[in-house]
Design a protein around this motif. Structure first.
Motif, PDB file in Angstrom:
ATOM      1  N   ARG A  62       0.839  -1.195   0.000  1.00 43.30           N
ATOM      2  CA  ARG A  62       0.000   0.000   0.000  1.00 43.30           C
ATOM      3  C   ARG A  62       0.872   1.242   0.000  1.00 43.30           C
ATOM      4  NH1 ARG A  62      -5.231  -2.079   1.916  1.00 43.30           N
ATOM      5  NH2 ARG A  62      -6.051   0.012   1.695  1.00 43.30           N
ATOM      6  N   ASN A  63       0.250   2.376  -0.298  1.00 45.55           N
ATOM      7  CA  ASN A  63       0.932   3.657  -0.189  1.00 45.55           C
ATOM      8  C   ASN A  63       1.153   3.943   1.299  1.00 45.55           C
ATOM      9  OD1 ASN A  63       1.122   6.616   0.225  1.00 45.55           O
ATOM     10  ND2 ASN A  63       1.013   6.623  -2.005  1.00 45.55           N
ATOM     11  N   CYS A  64       2.371   4.259   1.668  1.00 43.19           N
ATOM     12  CA  CYS A  64       2.741   4.439   3.077  1.00 43.19           C
ATOM     13  C   CYS A  64       2.011   5.597   3.751  1.00 43.19           C
ATOM     14  CB  CYS A  64       4.249   4.650   3.197  1.00 43.19           C
ATOM     15  SG  CYS A  64       5.233   3.276   2.576  1.00 43.19           S
ATOM     16  N   MET A  65       1.417   6.486   2.979  1.00 41.85           N
ATOM     17  CA  MET A  65       0.734   7.649   3.539  1.00 41.85           C
ATOM     18  C   MET A  65      -0.726   7.361   3.900  1.00 41.85           C
ATOM     19  SD  MET A  65       3.223   9.620   3.727  1.00 41.85           S
ATOM     20  CE  MET A  65       2.434  11.103   4.299  1.00 41.85           C
ATOM     21  N   GLU A  66      -1.220   6.178   3.565  1.00 38.98           N
ATOM     22  CA  GLU A  66      -2.598   5.839   3.915  1.00 38.98           C
ATOM     23  C   GLU A  66      -2.755   5.786   5.433  1.00 38.98           C
ATOM     24  OE1 GLU A  66      -4.806   2.714   1.845  1.00 38.98           O
ATOM     25  OE2 GLU A  66      -3.032   2.507   0.569  1.00 38.98           O
ATOM     26  N   GLU A  67      -3.894   6.204   5.900  1.00 33.95           N
ATOM     27  CA  GLU A  67      -4.189   6.120   7.329  1.00 33.95           C
ATOM     28  C   GLU A  67      -4.915   4.807   7.601  1.00 33.95           C
ATOM     29  OE1 GLU A  67      -5.990   9.558   9.062  1.00 33.95           O
ATOM     30  OE2 GLU A  67      -4.726  10.913   7.906  1.00 33.95           O
ATOM     31  N   LEU A  68      -4.178   3.891   8.220  1.00 34.19           N
ATOM     32  CA  LEU A  68      -4.713   2.573   8.549  1.00 34.19           C
ATOM     33  C   LEU A  68      -4.433   2.280  10.012  1.00 34.19           C
ATOM     34  CD1 LEU A  68      -3.295   0.537   5.516  1.00 34.19           C
ATOM     35  CD2 LEU A  68      -5.584   1.528   5.725  1.00 34.19           C
ATOM     36  N   TRP A  69      -5.107   1.278  10.553  1.00 32.34           N
ATOM     37  CA  TRP A  69      -4.784   0.782  11.878  1.00 32.34           C
ATOM     38  C   TRP A  69      -3.370   0.212  11.853  1.00 32.34           C
ATOM     39  CZ3 TRP A  69      -8.014   1.407  15.971  1.00 32.34           C
ATOM     40  CH2 TRP A  69      -9.321   1.741  15.693  1.00 32.34           C
ATOM     41  N   SER A  70      -2.759   0.072  13.016  1.00 34.20           N
ATOM     42  CA  SER A  70      -1.418  -0.500  13.116  1.00 34.20           C
ATOM     43  C   SER A  70      -1.407  -1.618  14.135  1.00 34.20           C
ATOM     44  CB  SER A  70      -0.403   0.562  13.565  1.00 34.20           C
ATOM     45  OG  SER A  70      -0.331   1.603  12.632  1.00 34.20           O
ATOM     46  N   ILE A  71      -0.551  -2.600  13.887  1.00 29.14           N
ATOM     47  CA  ILE A  71      -0.296  -3.655  14.873  1.00 29.14           C
ATOM     48  C   ILE A  71       1.139  -3.449  15.332  1.00 29.14           C
ATOM     49  CG2 ILE A  71      -0.180  -6.109  15.338  1.00 29.14           C
ATOM     50  CD1 ILE A  71      -1.987  -6.532  12.911  1.00 29.14           C
ATOM     51  N   CYS A  72       1.309  -3.200  16.631  1.00 25.72           N
ATOM     52  CA  CYS A  72       2.643  -2.942  17.175  1.00 25.72           C
ATOM     53  C   CYS A  72       3.066  -4.064  18.104  1.00 25.72           C
ATOM     54  CB  CYS A  72       2.659  -1.609  17.925  1.00 25.72           C
ATOM     55  SG  CYS A  72       2.353  -0.188  16.857  1.00 25.72           S
ATOM     56  N   GLN A  73       4.376  -4.199  18.255  1.00 29.32           N
ATOM     57  CA  GLN A  73       4.928  -5.162  19.189  1.00 29.32           C
ATOM     58  C   GLN A  73       5.869  -4.420  20.134  1.00 29.32           C
ATOM     59  OE1 GLN A  73       6.735  -7.968  16.537  1.00 29.32           O
ATOM     60  NE2 GLN A  73       8.624  -6.818  16.361  1.00 29.32           N
ATOM     61  N   PHE A  74       5.947  -4.917  21.348  1.00 32.54           N
ATOM     62  CA  PHE A  74       6.760  -4.291  22.385  1.00 32.54           C
ATOM     63  C   PHE A  74       7.613  -5.346  23.038  1.00 32.54           C
ATOM     64  CE2 PHE A  74       2.989  -1.802  21.794  1.00 32.54           C
ATOM     65  CZ  PHE A  74       3.432  -0.495  21.830  1.00 32.54           C
ATOM     66  N   ALA A  75       8.827  -4.971  23.428  1.00 36.10           N
ATOM     67  CA  ALA A  75       9.715  -5.882  24.153  1.00 36.10           C
ATOM     68  C   ALA A  75       9.150  -6.094  25.547  1.00 36.10           C
ATOM     69  CB  ALA A  75      11.117  -5.305  24.230  1.00 36.10           C
ATOM     70  N   ALA A  76       9.262  -7.299  26.042  1.00 36.89           N
ATOM     71  CA  ALA A  76       8.797  -7.597  27.401  1.00 36.89           C
ATOM     72  C   ALA A  76       9.749  -6.979  28.404  1.00 36.89           C
ATOM     73  CB  ALA A  76       8.719  -9.104  27.604  1.00 36.89           C
ATOM     74  N   ASN A  77       9.207  -6.227  29.345  1.00 28.84           N
ATOM     75  CA  ASN A  77      10.002  -5.639  30.424  1.00 28.84           C
ATOM     76  C   ASN A  77       9.744  -6.436  31.691  1.00 28.84           C
ATOM     77  OD1 ASN A  77      10.995  -3.555  28.801  1.00 28.84           O
ATOM     78  ND2 ASN A  77       9.171  -2.324  29.171  1.00 28.84           N
ATOM     79  N   LEU A  78      10.600  -7.410  31.933  1.00 30.93           N
ATOM     80  CA  LEU A  78      10.394  -8.280  33.113  1.00 30.93           C
ATOM     81  C   LEU A  78      11.203  -7.803  34.272  1.00 30.93           C
ATOM     82  CD1 LEU A  78      10.451 -11.686  31.263  1.00 30.93           C
ATOM     83  CD2 LEU A  78       8.480 -10.329  31.921  1.00 30.93           C
TER      84      LEU A  78
END
Length: 115
Positions: free
Chosen positions: A99-115
């Motif tokens: 897709r065109n990178c400028m489209e406004e879409l939802w995002s799925i993010c990942q985060f490092a576990a902070n244990l």
């Protein structure tokens, strides 16, 4: 560039195998309305046709969709970011679309576990 919030710094999700894709796709079933599309951390902005994850690793696993009879990726230099489709068409659900990178879409993010 990562996103900073109360969870820490995160990036768009990387999907490196079918098990991870299935997990993400199944989570979308629970969270996303049919017809929505979400960004993944895959793109070819640096070099056309050379797909890399946001962590710099080349992609090995992909599940490209066929959109309007055209096998993806098919966007050329105007579509350099990848989204996971969750459309009403069963053959698109959970598959990749450039897709065109400028489209406004939802995002799925990942985060490092902070244990």
């Amino acid at each position: 560039m990562g996103t900073d919030n109360n969870l820490g710094v995160g990036d768009l999700v990387t999907i490196k195998d079918e098990a991870m894709r299935d997990f993400i796709r199944n989570e979308l079933v629970m969270e996303v309305t049919i017809g929505q599309t979400t960004w993944l951390g895959l793109g070819d902005e640096e070099s056309e046709g050379v797909w890399k994850w946001v962590d710099g690793t080349p992609y090995g696993y992909s599940d490209w969709a066929e959109v309007n009879g055209v096998q993806q990726p098919a966007g050329g230099v105007t579509e350099n970011c990848v989204a996971m489709d969750y459309t009403s068409f069963p053959n698109h659900r959970g598959r990749y679309d450039d897709r065109n990178c400028m489209e406004e879409l939802w995002s799925i993010c990942q985060f490092a576990a902070n244990l």
